[in-house]
Motif scaffolding. Structure first.
Motif, PDB file in Angstrom:
ATOM      1  N   SER A 300       0.873  -1.175   0.000  1.00  0.00           N
ATOM      2  CA  SER A 300       0.000   0.000   0.000  1.00  0.00           C
ATOM      3  C   SER A 300       0.910   1.225   0.000  1.00  0.00           C
ATOM      4  CB  SER A 300      -0.885  -0.020   1.254  1.00  0.00           C
ATOM      5  OG  SER A 300      -1.654   1.146   1.306  1.00  0.00           O
ATOM      6  N   LEU A 301       0.856   2.004  -1.066  1.00  0.00           N
ATOM      7  CA  LEU A 301       1.808   3.100  -1.256  1.00  0.00           C
ATOM      8  C   LEU A 301       1.517   4.324  -0.391  1.00  0.00           C
ATOM      9  CD1 LEU A 301       2.103   2.921  -5.168  1.00  0.00           C
ATOM     10  CD2 LEU A 301       3.784   2.111  -3.491  1.00  0.00           C
ATOM     11  N   PHE A 302       0.319   4.382   0.198  1.00  0.00           N
ATOM     12  CA  PHE A 302      -0.075   5.605   0.923  1.00  0.00           C
ATOM     13  C   PHE A 302      -0.380   5.407   2.400  1.00  0.00           C
ATOM     14  CE2 PHE A 302      -0.764   6.812  -3.466  1.00  0.00           C
ATOM     15  CZ  PHE A 302      -0.409   8.154  -3.491  1.00  0.00           C
ATOM     16  N   ASN A 303      -0.496   4.172   2.883  1.00  0.00           N
ATOM     17  CA  ASN A 303      -0.951   3.974   4.266  1.00  0.00           C
ATOM     18  C   ASN A 303       0.180   4.219   5.266  1.00  0.00           C
ATOM     19  OD1 ASN A 303      -2.282   3.338   6.588  1.00  0.00           O
ATOM     20  ND2 ASN A 303      -2.933   1.294   5.943  1.00  0.00           N
ATOM     21  N   LYS A 304       0.121   5.375   5.938  1.00  0.00           N
ATOM     22  CA  LYS A 304       1.154   5.715   6.925  1.00  0.00           C
ATOM     23  C   LYS A 304       0.786   5.220   8.323  1.00  0.00           C
ATOM     24  CE  LYS A 304       3.189   9.629   4.515  1.00  0.00           C
ATOM     25  NZ  LYS A 304       3.417  11.067   4.471  1.00  0.00           N
ATOM     26  N   ALA A 305      -0.497   4.999   8.554  1.00  0.00           N
ATOM     27  CA  ALA A 305      -0.927   4.572   9.892  1.00  0.00           C
ATOM     28  C   ALA A 305      -0.461   3.158  10.200  1.00  0.00           C
ATOM     29  CB  ALA A 305      -2.447   4.655   9.999  1.00  0.00           C
ATOM     30  N   HIS A 306      -0.446   2.305   9.184  1.00  0.00           N
ATOM     31  CA  HIS A 306      -0.169   0.880   9.388  1.00  0.00           C
ATOM     32  C   HIS A 306       0.600   0.352   8.178  1.00  0.00           C
ATOM     33  CE1 HIS A 306      -0.784  -3.428   9.615  1.00  0.00           C
ATOM     34  NE2 HIS A 306      -1.356  -3.308  10.798  1.00  0.00           N
ATOM     35  N   PRO A 307       1.712  -0.358   8.386  1.00  0.00           N
ATOM     36  CA  PRO A 307       2.474  -0.851   7.231  1.00  0.00           C
ATOM     37  C   PRO A 307       1.819  -2.046   6.543  1.00  0.00           C
ATOM     38  CG  PRO A 307       3.493  -1.589   9.278  1.00  0.00           C
ATOM     39  CD  PRO A 307       2.308  -0.745   9.672  1.00  0.00           C
ATOM     40  N   PHE A 308       1.597  -1.901   5.248  1.00  0.00           N
ATOM     41  CA  PHE A 308       1.285  -3.053   4.387  1.00  0.00           C
ATOM     42  C   PHE A 308       2.322  -3.015   3.274  1.00  0.00           C
ATOM     43  CE2 PHE A 308      -2.953  -2.724   6.364  1.00  0.00           C
ATOM     44  CZ  PHE A 308      -3.111  -4.042   6.765  1.00  0.00           C
ATOM     45  N   ILE A 309       3.523  -3.468   3.618  1.00  0.00           N
ATOM     46  CA  ILE A 309       4.658  -3.420   2.693  1.00  0.00           C
ATOM     47  C   ILE A 309       5.060  -4.848   2.360  1.00  0.00           C
ATOM     48  CG2 ILE A 309       7.092  -2.741   2.432  1.00  0.00           C
ATOM     49  CD1 ILE A 309       6.368  -0.409   4.447  1.00  0.00           C
ATOM     50  N   ARG A 310       5.008  -5.185   1.066  1.00  0.00           N
ATOM     51  CA  ARG A 310       5.253  -6.555   0.610  1.00  0.00           C
ATOM     52  C   ARG A 310       4.386  -7.522   1.434  1.00  0.00           C
ATOM     53  NH1 ARG A 310      10.890  -8.616  -1.001  1.00  0.00           N
ATOM     54  NH2 ARG A 310       9.950  -8.889  -3.033  1.00  0.00           N
ATOM     55  N   TYR A 311       3.108  -7.246   1.409  1.00  0.00           N
ATOM     56  CA  TYR A 311       2.121  -7.981   2.222  1.00  0.00           C
ATOM     57  C   TYR A 311       1.553  -9.139   1.399  1.00  0.00           C
ATOM     58  CZ  TYR A 311      -2.655  -8.597   4.145  1.00  0.00           C
ATOM     59  OH  TYR A 311      -3.834  -9.099   4.619  1.00  0.00           O
ATOM     60  N   ASP A 312       1.766 -10.357   1.891  1.00  0.00           N
ATOM     61  CA  ASP A 312       1.274 -11.568   1.225  1.00  0.00           C
ATOM     62  C   ASP A 312      -0.205 -11.718   1.557  1.00  0.00           C
ATOM     63  OD1 ASP A 312       0.636 -14.137   0.392  1.00  0.00           O
ATOM     64  OD2 ASP A 312       2.555 -14.987   1.007  1.00  0.00           O
ATOM     65  N   ILE A 313      -1.042 -11.438   0.584  1.00  0.00           N
ATOM     66  CA  ILE A 313      -2.489 -11.413   0.839  1.00  0.00           C
ATOM     67  C   ILE A 313      -3.082 -12.813   0.994  1.00  0.00           C
ATOM     68  CG2 ILE A 313      -3.137 -11.281  -1.620  1.00  0.00           C
ATOM     69  CD1 ILE A 313      -5.289  -9.244  -0.692  1.00  0.00           C
ATOM     70  N   GLY A 314      -2.313 -13.840   0.585  1.00  0.00           N
ATOM     71  CA  GLY A 314      -2.785 -15.216   0.742  1.00  0.00           C
ATOM     72  C   GLY A 314      -3.440 -15.770  -0.510  1.00  0.00           C
ATOM     73  N   ASP A 315      -3.261 -15.084  -1.643  1.00  0.00           N
ATOM     74  CA  ASP A 315      -3.846 -15.546  -2.904  1.00  0.00           C
ATOM     75  C   ASP A 315      -2.749 -15.903  -3.896  1.00  0.00           C
ATOM     76  OD1 ASP A 315      -6.448 -15.151  -2.049  1.00  0.00           O
ATOM     77  OD2 ASP A 315      -6.573 -13.121  -2.822  1.00  0.00           O
ATOM     78  N   ILE A 316      -3.122 -16.732  -4.866  1.00  0.00           N
ATOM     79  CA  ILE A 316      -2.195 -17.108  -5.942  1.00  0.00           C
ATOM     80  C   ILE A 316      -2.765 -16.558  -7.250  1.00  0.00           C
ATOM     81  CG2 ILE A 316      -1.114 -19.045  -7.172  1.00  0.00           C
ATOM     82  CD1 ILE A 316      -1.686 -20.732  -4.609  1.00  0.00           C
ATOM     83  N   GLY A 317      -1.914 -15.932  -8.047  1.00  0.00           N
ATOM     84  CA  GLY A 317      -2.398 -15.365  -9.305  1.00  0.00           C
ATOM     85  C   GLY A 317      -1.317 -15.312 -10.364  1.00  0.00           C
ATOM     86  N   ILE A 318      -1.718 -14.887 -11.559  1.00  0.00           N
ATOM     87  CA  ILE A 318      -0.807 -14.795 -12.711  1.00  0.00           C
ATOM     88  C   ILE A 318      -0.992 -13.424 -13.354  1.00  0.00           C
ATOM     89  CG2 ILE A 318      -0.234 -15.747 -14.996  1.00  0.00           C
ATOM     90  CD1 ILE A 318      -1.487 -18.424 -14.077  1.00  0.00           C
ATOM     91  N   LEU A 319       0.118 -12.742 -13.609  1.00  0.00           N
ATOM     92  CA  LEU A 319       0.064 -11.478 -14.361  1.00  0.00           C
ATOM     93  C   LEU A 319       0.133 -11.779 -15.853  1.00  0.00           C
ATOM     94  CD1 LEU A 319       2.380  -8.811 -12.642  1.00  0.00           C
ATOM     95  CD2 LEU A 319      -0.102  -8.859 -12.695  1.00  0.00           C
ATOM     96  N   ASP A 320      -0.642 -11.051 -16.618  1.00  0.00           N
ATOM     97  CA  ASP A 320      -0.622 -11.214 -18.072  1.00  0.00           C
ATOM     98  C   ASP A 320       0.740 -10.809 -18.635  1.00  0.00           C
ATOM     99  OD1 ASP A 320      -1.216 -10.609 -20.976  1.00  0.00           O
ATOM    100  OD2 ASP A 320      -3.194 -11.245 -20.305  1.00  0.00           O
ATOM    101  N   GLU A 321       1.145 -11.517 -19.698  1.00  0.00           N
ATOM    102  CA  GLU A 321       2.442 -11.226 -20.338  1.00  0.00           C
ATOM    103  C   GLU A 321       2.512  -9.783 -20.846  1.00  0.00           C
ATOM    104  OE1 GLU A 321       1.902 -15.689 -20.675  1.00  0.00           O
ATOM    105  OE2 GLU A 321       0.606 -13.913 -20.743  1.00  0.00           O
ATOM    106  N   LYS A 322       1.381  -9.199 -21.204  1.00  0.00           N
ATOM    107  CA  LYS A 322       1.422  -7.834 -21.771  1.00  0.00           C
ATOM    108  C   LYS A 322       1.375  -6.742 -20.687  1.00  0.00           C
ATOM    109  CE  LYS A 322      -3.584  -7.348 -22.766  1.00  0.00           C
ATOM    110  NZ  LYS A 322      -4.217  -8.662 -22.803  1.00  0.00           N
ATOM    111  N   SER A 323       1.460  -7.146 -19.416  1.00  0.00           N
ATOM    112  CA  SER A 323       1.410  -6.175 -18.310  1.00  0.00           C
ATOM    113  C   SER A 323       2.574  -5.194 -18.361  1.00  0.00           C
ATOM    114  CB  SER A 323       1.459  -6.908 -16.964  1.00  0.00           C
ATOM    115  OG  SER A 323       0.321  -7.692 -16.792  1.00  0.00           O
ATOM    116  N   THR A 324       2.302  -3.969 -17.957  1.00  0.00           N
ATOM    117  CA  THR A 324       3.360  -2.971 -17.749  1.00  0.00           C
ATOM    118  C   THR A 324       3.239  -2.486 -16.307  1.00  0.00           C
ATOM    119  OG1 THR A 324       1.951  -1.108 -18.380  1.00  0.00           O
ATOM    120  CG2 THR A 324       3.193  -2.187 -20.157  1.00  0.00           C
ATOM    121  N   LEU A 325       4.230  -1.729 -15.826  1.00  0.00           N
ATOM    122  CA  LEU A 325       4.182  -1.205 -14.457  1.00  0.00           C
ATOM    123  C   LEU A 325       2.963  -0.293 -14.288  1.00  0.00           C
ATOM    124  CD1 LEU A 325       5.686  -0.955 -11.690  1.00  0.00           C
ATOM    125  CD2 LEU A 325       6.778   1.100 -12.622  1.00  0.00           C
ATOM    126  N   GLN A 326       2.671   0.490 -15.340  1.00  0.00           N
ATOM    127  CA  GLN A 326       1.537   1.421 -15.263  1.00  0.00           C
ATOM    128  C   GLN A 326       0.195   0.713 -15.446  1.00  0.00           C
ATOM    129  OE1 GLN A 326       1.485   4.580 -18.221  1.00  0.00           O
ATOM    130  NE2 GLN A 326       0.578   5.978 -16.734  1.00  0.00           N
TER     131      GLN A 326
END
Length: 436
Positions: A300-326
């Motif tokens: 979470s890029l904005f949460n200053k009250a509580h850290p959610f940094i590299r937070y493993d949400i507990g799900d498994i998924g796949i990013l599409d090959e055509k994904s970009t950072l934006q």
């Protein structure tokens, strides 16, 4: 119509005007500007928590960082300690948004967001729903959600529904009599959109199919349906589109974070890259190539009250090959990491594999309304189902043969017909559960 929704958030200290302005700015970035923005926000949020959050500093075991991959992956067990021990300096439950996760992962916890971060969550929601002409201030929502059963919790939720311009259908009883009453509401109210738990909305669509009713013929104001919180299978999506007569939009979110992915008008499951940074990691916490399955890990890029940094949400998924950072695209959400069946051969299989196989066979005749699968022993599974008539021997054999083919032979199954299935206290249906 008076913008009650925005006003109620503003009056509760959520800076909606500023959040909407910031989101507009982020969305307008070029690809290069977006890259710089993400890197700056990642560095900024980590440094903030290393300096202001004792819980995160102890977890990270450092006071400064140079390499993103050196940061620990935060899991839900790390967060199962009192909230006051996890909050940053100058933040308290009184000046934050505080809530509890649903516990669908089996590890519920209380979390906090600072008020600006939460305002950005709502700005992000409004922006994405706006792709389909939905405005929370003016569009009327038919809401298929759970609701607290205690008096105060119930009234609080109903008041929120009033401010948010939505009518809630309680989903704890979805018998034909209740579905008939829901149908009457659609005849009498001018709903603009449907939003809620996938399994409940699918049950309503099956009821319409049985009655040979297309929903837009009795509620022509309907524009779109957003389903959330549970898996949406392709055949269910086809059923919903057919019986509702409107586009079906798949949403994936987490209350402690934000909307994670939302189907865009091009039918892509677009990941939120404005307020979140999403990684897909292997078991060694290394990023996997796009197109490869891995654990979904979110910052979470904005949460200053509580850290959610590299937070493993507990799900498994796949990013599409055509994904970009934006514009990252979620190609597939496979299921939860704790919903894995371990078979006698040692093979590990996502519990949803059983669900996919069984579902395709069970639904041939439309008799079974819904079902869940429980692993009770290494070689034994229970299939609980709701249906008009009991499964016959031929259907049971067909299911067992398909599972032998797709998974492995010699597994044992007990079929239990039920009047209704067990749901969480928020009304969610857990489709696969391992009891071992």
């Amino acid at each position: 119509m008076f913008p009650l929704f925005d006003l109620s958030l503003q009056l509760n200290g959520f800076q909606m005007k500023e959040a909407k302005a910031e989101l507009r700015k982020i969305v307008a970035f070029s690809e290069k500007e977006h890259e710089v923005f993400v890197e700056n926000k990642k560095t900024e949020i980590v440094n903030f928590h290393l300096q202001n959050n004792t819980f995160y500093k102890d977890l990270a075991g450092m006071t400064t960082f140079t390499n993103w991959e050196d940061l620990p992956v935060l899991n839900k067990k790390n967060l199962q300690k009192p909230l006051l021990e996890r909050l940053s300096k100058n933040y308290s439950p009184k000046n934050c948004y505080v809530n509890k996760t649903s516990g669908s992962s089996g590890t519920p916890f209380i979390f906090a967001k600072d008020k600006y971060c939460h305002a950005l969550t709502w700005a992000s929601n409004k922006y994405r729903f706006g792709w389909y002409g939905i405005d929370f201030n003016t569009s009327y929502q038919a809401r298929f959600y759970g609701i607290p059963m205690d008096f105060i919790g119930n009234k609080k939720e109903r008041f929120k529904d009033f401010l948010s311009h939505r009518f809630r259908f309680s989903i704890f009883d979805l018998s034909d009599d209740v579905l008939e009453k829901i149908l009457k509401k659609f005849q009498n109210k001018k709903f603009d959109y449907i939003n809620g738990y996938t399994s409940s909305i699918v049950l309503f669509a099956k009821f319409l199919l049985k009655r040979n009713i297309i929903l837009t013929t009795i509620c022509p104001t309907l524009k779109v349906c957003m389903v959330t919180s549970e898996m949406l299978f392709e055949e269910d999506k086809i059923l919903l589109e057919k019986q509702f007569g409107i586009p079906i939009v798949n949403e994936y979110g987490a209350s402690e974070l934000d909307l994670i992915a939302f189907q865009n008008p091009k039918d892509e499951w677009q990941i939120n890259s404005e307020t979140l940074f999403v990684e897909i990691l292997d078991d060694n916490n290394k990023a996997v190539p796009n197109g490869t399955a891995g654990r979904i890990v979110i910052t979470s890029l904005f949460n200053k009250a509580h850290p959610f940094i590299r937070y493993d949400i507990g799900d498994i998924g796949i990013l599409d090959e055509k994904s970009t950072l934006q514009k990252p695209i979620l190609k597939k959400l496979i299921g939860r990491t704790n919903d894995v069946a371990i078979l006698p051969s040692g093979k590990k299989s996502p519990g949803l594999t059983f669900y996919y196989v069984t579902k395709s066979i069970i639904e041939d005749d439309g008799n079974v309304k819904e079902f869940i699968i429980k692993q009770t022993k290494i070689d034994t599974f229970e299939i609980e189902y709701v249906s008009e008539t009991e499964l016959n021997l031929a259907q049971i054999q067909k299911i067992e043969e398909a599972i032998s083919l797709y998974l492995e032979p010699n597994l044992k199954f007990n079929f239990l017909r039920k009047k209704s299935l067990e749901r969480s206290n928020r009304g969610k249906l857990k489709q696969f559960k391992s009891m071992i």
